[in-house]
Design an enzyme around this catalytic site. Structure first.
Site, PDB file in Angstrom:
ATOM      1  N   PRO A   1      56.611  43.867  47.986  1.00  0.00           N
ATOM      2  CA  PRO A   1      56.337  42.498  47.555  1.00  0.00           C
ATOM      3  C   PRO A   1      55.132  42.093  48.371  1.00  0.00           C
ATOM      4  O   PRO A   1      54.920  42.307  49.513  1.00  0.00           O
ATOM      5  CB  PRO A   1      57.456  41.488  47.923  1.00  0.00           C
ATOM      6  CG  PRO A   1      57.971  42.256  49.291  1.00  0.00           C
ATOM      7  CD  PRO A   1      57.849  43.772  48.843  1.00  0.00           C
ATOM      8  N   GLY A   2      53.967  41.568  47.490  1.00  0.00           N
ATOM      9  CA  GLY A   2      53.013  41.011  48.047  1.00  0.00           C
ATOM     10  C   GLY A   2      52.913  39.406  47.877  1.00  0.00           C
ATOM     11  O   GLY A   2      53.219  38.711  48.802  1.00  0.00           O
ATOM     12  N   ARG A   3      52.716  39.136  46.715  1.00  0.00           N
ATOM     13  CA  ARG A   3      52.523  37.646  46.430  1.00  0.00           C
ATOM     14  C   ARG A   3      53.913  36.898  46.881  1.00  0.00           C
ATOM     15  O   ARG A   3      53.614  35.796  47.450  1.00  0.00           O
ATOM     16  CB  ARG A   3      52.496  37.722  44.644  1.00  0.00           C
ATOM     17  CG  ARG A   3      52.221  36.219  44.220  1.00  0.00           C
ATOM     18  CD  ARG A   3      52.238  36.175  42.621  1.00  0.00           C
ATOM     19  NE  ARG A   3      51.350  37.560  42.284  1.00  0.00           N
ATOM     20  CZ  ARG A   3      50.186  37.381  41.716  1.00  0.00           C
ATOM     21  NH1 ARG A   3      49.524  36.201  42.062  1.00  0.00           N
ATOM     22  NH2 ARG A   3      49.744  38.344  41.142  1.00  0.00           N
TER      23      ARG A   3
ATOM     24  N   CYS B   1      26.361  29.917  41.432  1.00  0.00           N
ATOM     25  CA  CYS B   1      25.620  29.826  40.509  1.00  0.00           C
ATOM     26  C   CYS B   1      26.223  30.737  38.992  1.00  0.00           C
ATOM     27  O   CYS B   1      25.751  31.568  38.571  1.00  0.00           O
ATOM     28  CB  CYS B   1      24.211  30.481  40.496  1.00  0.00           C
ATOM     29  SG  CYS B   1      23.284  29.916  41.988  1.00  0.00           S
TER      30      CYS B   1
ATOM     31  N   GLY C   1      55.796  42.656  42.598  1.00  0.00           N
ATOM     32  CA  GLY C   1      55.760  41.919  41.342  1.00  0.00           C
ATOM     33  C   GLY C   1      56.437  40.937  41.299  1.00  0.00           C
ATOM     34  O   GLY C   1      56.497  40.058  40.298  1.00  0.00           O
TER      35      GLY C   1
HETATM   36  C1  LIG Z   1      49.755  45.087  43.972  1.00  0.00           C
HETATM   37  C2  LIG Z   1      50.867  46.186  44.050  1.00  0.00           C
HETATM   38  C3  LIG Z   1      52.222  45.644  44.872  1.00  0.00           C
HETATM   39  C4  LIG Z   1      52.280  44.104  44.991  1.00  0.00           C
HETATM   40  O1  LIG Z   1      52.271  43.117  43.875  1.00  0.00           O
HETATM   41  P1  LIG Z   1      52.747  42.154  43.905  1.00  0.00           P
HETATM   42  O2  LIG Z   1      52.719  41.209  42.704  1.00  0.00           O
HETATM   43  O3  LIG Z   1      51.647  41.150  45.003  1.00  0.00           O
HETATM   44  O4  LIG Z   1      54.067  41.627  44.559  1.00  0.00           O
HETATM   45  C5  LIG Z   1      53.236  46.476  44.838  1.00  0.00           C
HETATM   46  N1  LIG Z   1      53.160  47.804  44.861  1.00  0.00           N
HETATM   47  C6  LIG Z   1      51.921  48.379  44.226  1.00  0.00           C
HETATM   48  C7  LIG Z   1      51.899  49.578  43.733  1.00  0.00           C
HETATM   49  C8  LIG Z   1      51.022  47.439  43.774  1.00  0.00           C
HETATM   50  O5  LIG Z   1      49.912  48.028  43.322  1.00  0.00           O
END
Ligand SMILES: *Cc1c(COP(=O)(O)O)cnc(C)c1O
Length: 400
Positions: free
Chosen positions: A259-261, A326, A224
């Protein structure tokens, strides 16, 4: 980064990832947790390319997966099984079974019903399933409602009271082994306070469980962490780590974060070429060869992405950048100050490394873009551009 050469070499639309930037993000976060046992499990859904997962795996990261497909990707990219977590509100039986067979670190459970399914499947397989419960701490993360997950109105996790019951049950089960505790309150978080409050609430539950001799080893704080798309103030990783650590005094748990984003957003660029310009009575449109099927964030979340016309510094005026699909929702930018463009000019959409390619589709029978990595000054393809043949492969044999 030489976007023009990359576009000339690989064509457009194109995703370009700065692997050196990805690396530095991982290292920055890992460093923030130094002095404490920690495991950074990259959230695969943000950018699921095998080479991206492998880059993080090589640095020591684990993987947070939300489908068995993502678990397979993680294993294939070289993430050790003991660093893989499987999360998500709706795991199918076959997915649970495969995760148990692969012996991954733990499954994050999101309901009592799911816990009973996992127990039943583990019993049939004569296994003990390592589990963690996703607690919904009911805290407003103050982000976009579509990416808020930690309120009772959201479908994710269970209330603290239910979590307690689940741990008590799991602690006695011969086929469940509670090893973790988990929360994830939302995405693109730019304020520390909600994270601290959530950690505080969940750490109290952790301490209560430890007192009951339920041996929780992992404190999983989810992902997050927000990034800069426009001019947001974001959370400094050091402060983030300190806030979480401050709730865990007197315990010896390993911190897991997902972390992803944070890892991949800012190091990713989406390159697209101008096809045409046109003006209506009220608007200037720049029509490009990329579209919402390639990058849906502006449409889906009203997300802002910085844009730039490469090599053009002429007088600017307001324009919408739109794709060929479209749908009126097919846009990358609205009312942005943009240089005058000509056919073939290159537009860079910034901070597109997360939830870009991984959310792409084939809508309008548009093949997905190619993906390219740039690392140490060298570029290489990490996913081929899709062909029309790829798109129809699963249909053509059924033509009558
Ligand atoms: C989507 C998600 C993440 C990653 O979220 P980011 O906002 O990209 O860091 C981590 N844990 C869970 C359980 C998620 O669903």
């Amino acid at each position: 980064m030489d976007f023009s050469s990359l576009a000339a070499k690989y064509g457009t639309p194109l995703y370009v990832y700065d692997f050196d930037h990805f690396k530095s993000r991982y290292e920055e976060l890992k460093e923030a947790f130094s002095g404490r046992k920690s495991l950074i499990c990259y959230a695969v859904k943000a950018n699921s390319n095998l080479s991206v997962i492998k880059l993080f795996a090589n640095l020591g990261a684990g993987a947070d997966c939300v489908s068995i497909g993502e678990v397979r990707r993680a294993l294939m990219a070289g993430v050790p099984k003991y660093k893989i977590i499987f999360s998500g509100v709706g795991k199918r039986d076959d997915e649970i079974e495969e995760a148990l067979k692969e012996d991954i670190l733990f499954l994050n459970l999101e309901s009592e019903a799911e816990m009973l399914r996992v127990e039943e499947i583990a019993r049939k397989m004569d296994k003990k399933a390592r589990i963690s419960v996703r607690v919904n701490p009911d805290i407003d993360p103050r982000t976009h409602p579509y990416i808020s997950t930690g309120l009772t109105e959201n479908k994710f996790g269970v209330d603290i009271e239910i979590a307690k019951k689940m741990y008590a049950y799991a602690g006695k089960s011969t086929h469940l082994e509670p090893v973790g505790i988990h929360f994830h309150i939302g995405s693109q978080l730019t304020e520390l306070e909600p994270i601290y409050e959530a950690a505080q609430k969940v750490s109290e539950l952790l301490k209560a469980l430890l007192a009951l001799k339920i041996d929780i080893k992992f404190f999983d704080v989810g992902g997050g962490l927000g990034v800069i798309y426009d001019n947001e103030e974001t959370i400094v990783p050091y402060d983030y780590a300190q806030a979480i650590l401050s709730t865990l005094s007197g315990t010896d748990v390993t911190i897991v974060c997902e972390p992803g984003r944070f890892m991949t957003a800012n190091g990713g660029y989406f390159l697209t070429k101008v096809l045409y310009e046109k003006t209506s009575k009220t608007k200037r449109f720049v029509i490009v060869d990329g579209a919402m099927n390639d990058l849906i964030r502006p449409t889906l979340y009203e997300a802002f992405h910085g844009v730039e016309v490469v090599g053009k510094e002429s007088v600017k005026s307001k324009a919408d950048i739109v794709g060929p699909i479209c749908e009126s929702g097919d846009f990358f930018a609205k009312d942005e100050e943009l240089a005058e463009t000509a056919h073939g000019d290159l537009v860079v959409i910034k901070s597109a490394g997360s939830y870009g390619f991984s959310m792409s589709s084939n809508y309008n029978t548009r093949p997905r873009a190619a993906e390219v990595a740039v690392e140490g000054g060298e570029d290489r393809m990490i996913r081929q551009r899709e062909s029309f043949e790829n798109l129809i492969a699963l249909e053509k044999d059924f033509l009558k």
